[in-house]
Motif scaffolding. Structure first.
Motif, PDB file in Angstrom:
ATOM      1  N   THR A  43       9.252  17.577  69.445  1.00  0.00           N
ATOM      2  CA  THR A  43       7.810  17.815  69.612  1.00  0.00           C
ATOM      3  C   THR A  43       7.083  16.470  69.679  1.00  0.00           C
ATOM      4  N   VAL A  44       5.833  16.536  70.102  1.00  0.00           N
ATOM      5  CA  VAL A  44       5.025  15.324  70.138  1.00  0.00           C
ATOM      6  C   VAL A  44       4.816  14.777  68.729  1.00  0.00           C
ATOM      7  N   ALA A  45       4.665  15.689  67.748  1.00  0.00           N
ATOM      8  CA  ALA A  45       4.511  15.238  66.365  1.00  0.00           C
ATOM      9  C   ALA A  45       5.767  14.506  65.898  1.00  0.00           C
ATOM     10  N   ALA A  46       6.944  15.044  66.268  1.00  0.00           N
ATOM     11  CA  ALA A  46       8.195  14.370  65.914  1.00  0.00           C
ATOM     12  C   ALA A  46       8.301  13.027  66.609  1.00  0.00           C
ATOM     13  N   LEU A  47       7.758  12.944  67.821  1.00  0.00           N
ATOM     14  CA  LEU A  47       7.752  11.680  68.560  1.00  0.00           C
ATOM     15  C   LEU A  47       6.935  10.633  67.806  1.00  0.00           C
ATOM     16  N   ALA A  48       5.767  11.005  67.330  1.00  0.00           N
ATOM     17  CA  ALA A  48       4.931  10.074  66.578  1.00  0.00           C
ATOM     18  C   ALA A  48       5.620   9.644  65.280  1.00  0.00           C
ATOM     19  N   ASP A  49       6.277  10.603  64.603  1.00  0.00           N
ATOM     20  CA  ASP A  49       7.000  10.266  63.369  1.00  0.00           C
ATOM     21  C   ASP A  49       8.139   9.298  63.656  1.00  0.00           C
ATOM     22  N   LEU A  50       8.837   9.486  64.797  1.00  0.00           N
ATOM     23  CA  LEU A  50       9.940   8.592  65.164  1.00  0.00           C
ATOM     24  C   LEU A  50       9.424   7.179  65.406  1.00  0.00           C
ATOM     25  N   LEU A  51       8.290   7.053  66.050  1.00  0.00           N
ATOM     26  CA  LEU A  51       7.708   5.729  66.283  1.00  0.00           C
ATOM     27  C   LEU A  51       7.329   5.061  64.973  1.00  0.00           C
ATOM     28  N   ASP A  52       6.751   5.831  64.059  1.00  0.00           N
ATOM     29  CA  ASP A  52       6.411   5.271  62.741  1.00  0.00           C
ATOM     30  C   ASP A  52       7.653   4.810  61.997  1.00  0.00           C
ATOM     31  N   GLU A  84       9.498   1.310  74.528  1.00  0.00           N
ATOM     32  CA  GLU A  84       9.885   1.386  73.120  1.00  0.00           C
ATOM     33  C   GLU A  84      10.759   2.609  72.853  1.00  0.00           C
ATOM     34  N   LEU A  85      10.475   3.722  73.518  1.00  0.00           N
ATOM     35  CA  LEU A  85      11.316   4.908  73.319  1.00  0.00           C
ATOM     36  C   LEU A  85      12.717   4.693  73.850  1.00  0.00           C
ATOM     37  N   ARG A  86      12.828   3.939  74.953  1.00  0.00           N
ATOM     38  CA  ARG A  86      14.170   3.611  75.455  1.00  0.00           C
ATOM     39  C   ARG A  86      14.921   2.756  74.440  1.00  0.00           C
ATOM     40  N   ALA A  87      14.201   1.815  73.818  1.00  0.00           N
ATOM     41  CA  ALA A  87      14.845   0.962  72.818  1.00  0.00           C
ATOM     42  C   ALA A  87      15.277   1.766  71.589  1.00  0.00           C
TER      43      ALA A  87
END
Length: 540
Positions: A421-430, A474-477
């Motif tokens: 989810t988009v929320a999980a995406l934000a958590d992954l970036l954090d 950054e997501l690729r990294a």
């Protein structure tokens, strides 16, 4: 004694004409052969076509880009009379009429070339001023070509000013210089200036391929690419190196190989440099120093090794930005660059660049170059294992030990599943210390379609200019997968922050509508709800 000296022998016939070096043999004879200067050629063509010719031209640029050759081409263009003798000024001089041939051979009486390095004084300029009063003998224009004009003395420049500002109609001045900053402003203001550009390495390599084909010589494309890079934008320098490489290849049809060019120029092998860079990133000091010494023993200058390492860091950074370098890289190099671009963060790349740049400067002025290069690489090995300064500051603020800088490839997709989810995406970036991007996802991103690793975001409310690119990088990294992030004008869903605010407002309304709270507010009209707790979480 006479027999020994051979004085009684008849003269021996020459086997052929004297050899002409490639830089002279392939000097451009038409503007079509002048590579890399399209903007200047277009301006000149329009000026000739509209009869708006300046009386003085200043050609500036680095060595070997074609300043003097361009001046001669302009002289031919202005004085060409065509094969039938009836032509006028043209951007395509015929090369057949007497003025064209005489100018090309350097014997035209009305085209005077002067080297300012050996004619610096006022007396030399007085001769030009006096001669300029008289009409051309056989040409349309009397043309003065002054090379390295910046070397004229102050008195010579001052003496030239009046004539340069108001020359006779039959006179044109063509100045060439590598140091335009040394030409007085009073002279610059009286000239039409053309800045000749460095010729791109791709154009030079293509040009050199045509030269070796005309010479009947075989050459590897990689060898021509190495020569083009070593020429640093100068066609003359590149042709001189190519001349040397052909001689180095030997007689009997030997091909010019990349290995021969590296040996001849003392260039480091790119494969060896990639191996060295890999050991530096892995913190393997002994192996890195062994490879450096190996290059040194092969005759490679330590400064050249550090320069190639700088080029490697720059290349990895460009790949990380999404630049396509496939035209100048072999497939093996592309794969390694892509791997490093994924594994290394921007702060790490910037730190590597600064350390290598400092090392390169130190080696250039060191009494012990190879030892200085070794110390520079050891400093790099030590720094490769240090955490990023930003991460270090955040870790110290949080009271936790900092992590070392990443040097290994990212985990495989199986080990790093994509956020659902988009929320999980934000958590992954954090969780990956990309806090600024995580905040952008929560507060600015309005998803239209989310199907990892693809994301379509709304730009109905403008996003930051580099948001999509930075997020994909950054997501690729982080995930080891290539992400495709695009934008569309559709409105999209609310942002995560808006969804959270809406959910909070709904929950607040439910709390206010509950029987107990409603009864309390009815009994105490001036009371207000300042917070509530749900599932152990306090809400204000």
């Amino acid at each position: 004694m006479t027999d020994f000296l051979g004085l009684d022998e008849p003269p021996q016939p020459q086997s052929g004409a004297a050899y002409r070096v490639l830089a002279r043999k392939y000097r451009p004879q038409t503007f079509r052969e002048l590579i890399g200067q399209d903007a200047m050629v277009t301006t000149l063509a329009n000026a000739i076509r509209r009869d708006r010719l300046a009386h003085a031209f200043l050609l500036t640029g680095v060595r070997g880009v074609g300043k003097t050759s361009t001046a001669r081409l302009i002289a031919k263009a202005l004085n060409c009379i065509g094969p039938d003798g009836q032509g006028g000024p043209t951007i395509d001089p015929c090369g057949q009429c007497e003025p064209c041939r005489a100018i090309a051979e350097g014997r035209h009486i009305d085209v005077i070339e002067m080297d300012a390095a050996s004619h610096t004084g006022i007396d030399d300029i007085r001769e030009i001023i006096e001669a300029s009063r008289y009409a051309a003998v056989s040409a349309r224009y009397k043309i003065y070509i002054i090379d390295e004009v910046h070397m004229l003395s102050k008195a010579a420049f001052n003496g030239l000013l009046k004539t340069l500002e108001e020359p006779p109609g039959h006179v044109k001045f063509l100045f060439a210089t590598t140091e335009v900053n040394k030409v007085p402003v009073t002279v610059l203001s009286r000239c039409q200036r053309f800045d000749l550009r460095r010729i791109p390495a791709e154009l030079l390599a293509k040009h050199f391929a045509g030269v070796v084909a005309a010479e009947g010589v075989q050459a590897e494309p990689e060898a021509l690419a190495l020569i083009a890079r070593a020429a640093e934008g100068s066609a003359r320098d590149g042709l001189s190196i190519l001349d040397q490489a052909i001689a180095h290849a030997g007689i009997g049809g030997g091909a010019v190989s990349a290995g021969d060019v590296r040996d001849m120029l003392g260039l480091s092998d790119r494969g060896a440099i990639r191996a060295l860079f890999g050991h530096l990133l892995a913190g393997e000091a002994a192996e890195a120093l062994r490879l450096l010494r190996q290059q040194y023993d092969l005759g490679v200058d330590p400064a050249a090794v550090l320069k190639t390492l700088l080029e490697t860091v720059h290349g990895v950074t460009l790949v990380k930005l999404g630049t396509d370098l496939s035209a100048s890289q072999a497939a093996e190099e592309q794969a390694v660059m892509a791997k490093w671009a994924t594994a290394l963060s921007y702060p790490v790349l910037h730190r590597l660049w600064q350390l290598l740049l400092k090392g390169h400067e130190e080696v250039g002025r060191a009494a012990l170059p190879i030892e200085t290069a070794e110390m520079a690489l050891l400093r790099l090995v030590h720094a490769a294992t240090l955490p990023d300064p930003g991460e270090l500051a955040r870790a110290l603020a949080a009271g936790s030990p900092p992590a070392a800088a990443p040097v290994a490839p990212p985990p495989s997709p199986a080990e790093a599943p994509l956020p659902a989810t988009v929320a999980a995406l934000a958590d992954l970036l954090d969780a990956s210390n990309r806090h600024l991007l995580a905040a952008g996802v929560r507060n600015r991103l309005r998803p239209i379609r989310y199907a990892p690793p693809e994301l379509v975001a709304s730009n109905a409310t403008p996003l930051p200019a580099d948001f999509a690119r930075d997020l994909a990088t950054e997501l690729r990294a982080i995930t080891g997968r290539q992400w495709k992030i695009t934008t569309d004008a559709a409105p999209g869903e609310p942002t995560l922050a808006e969804q959270a605010a809406s959910a909070k407002e709904t929950e607040r309304a439910a709390v206010l509508a509950s029987p107990i709270v409603a009864a309390a507010l009815e009994s105490f009209p001036n009371a207000e709800l300042i917070g509530w707790t749900t599932n152990g979480v306090r809400h204000a």
